[in-house]
Write a protein that holds these residues in place. Sequence first.
Motif, PDB file in Angstrom:
ATOM      1  N   SER A 123     -63.976  15.236  45.932  1.00 17.45           N
ATOM      2  CA  SER A 123     -62.939  14.546  45.155  1.00 17.45           C
ATOM      3  C   SER A 123     -61.946  15.586  44.635  1.00 17.45           C
ATOM      4  O   SER A 123     -62.234  16.785  44.616  1.00 17.45           O
ATOM      5  N   THR A 125     -60.979  16.255  41.624  1.00 19.54           N
ATOM      6  CA  THR A 125     -61.542  16.970  40.474  1.00 19.54           C
ATOM      7  C   THR A 125     -62.554  18.019  40.927  1.00 19.54           C
ATOM      8  O   THR A 125     -62.537  19.156  40.452  1.00 19.54           O
ATOM      9  N   GLU A 126     -63.428  17.640  41.866  1.00 15.44           N
ATOM     10  CA  GLU A 126     -64.429  18.581  42.376  1.00 15.44           C
ATOM     11  C   GLU A 126     -63.760  19.755  43.096  1.00 15.44           C
ATOM     12  O   GLU A 126     -64.201  20.899  42.962  1.00 15.44           O
TER      13      GLU A 126
END
Length: 196
Positions: A123, A125-126
């Motif tokens: 993702s 964010t990841e």
Amino acid sequence: MEPTKFFARRKFLKFTLLGVGGTMAAAAGGVGYLTLTNHFRSRYGALLVLDGHLADVVHALAEACVPTVAGFPTIEEAQVVTRLDEELFFVSDSISGDLKAALYLLEMLPMTYGHFSRLSRLSLTERREFLIRASGTKDDTVRAVIANLAGMMRWYYYGHPSTWNAIGYDGPYMSMPEKRSEQRVLYAKLVGKSAD
């Protein structure tokens, strides 16, 4: 012939064939893993250097390196992937090969940090958390790959006129229209786009 030797040979052949078959299956699985469905590739049309998977890696990296808030254009609007593809088309094979190797390294690197996925499948964010964490490594190669590739993504992103309003840049001082080089005109022709 003694029965024990015959069975020993048969067993040896059986395990050898199983080993070779398993290795081939693992290699085929690895290639399949690298070329799974491309999330972003279809958005870019014809590309001359960045194959389907590398287009995904570049898109995912660029998205993690630039703002994704209101008022800023998307990676597609800023044409980061197509612009990088255009530049790579005109450099030597050794330079484009080194850049591809760096992109593949970065794509697989999250697995060494405990992720069960490649960079392009994490993702947003990841991806951002991973890049910050991996940037702090003592490994000079990893730091250089992350810093240089991230810098390149920002270079192409902020160099596109669609980002200028968001950062408060008025554009070139003379406000003259861009004159496309022969290289850019040729690239546009090769990928089937207008050279305007």
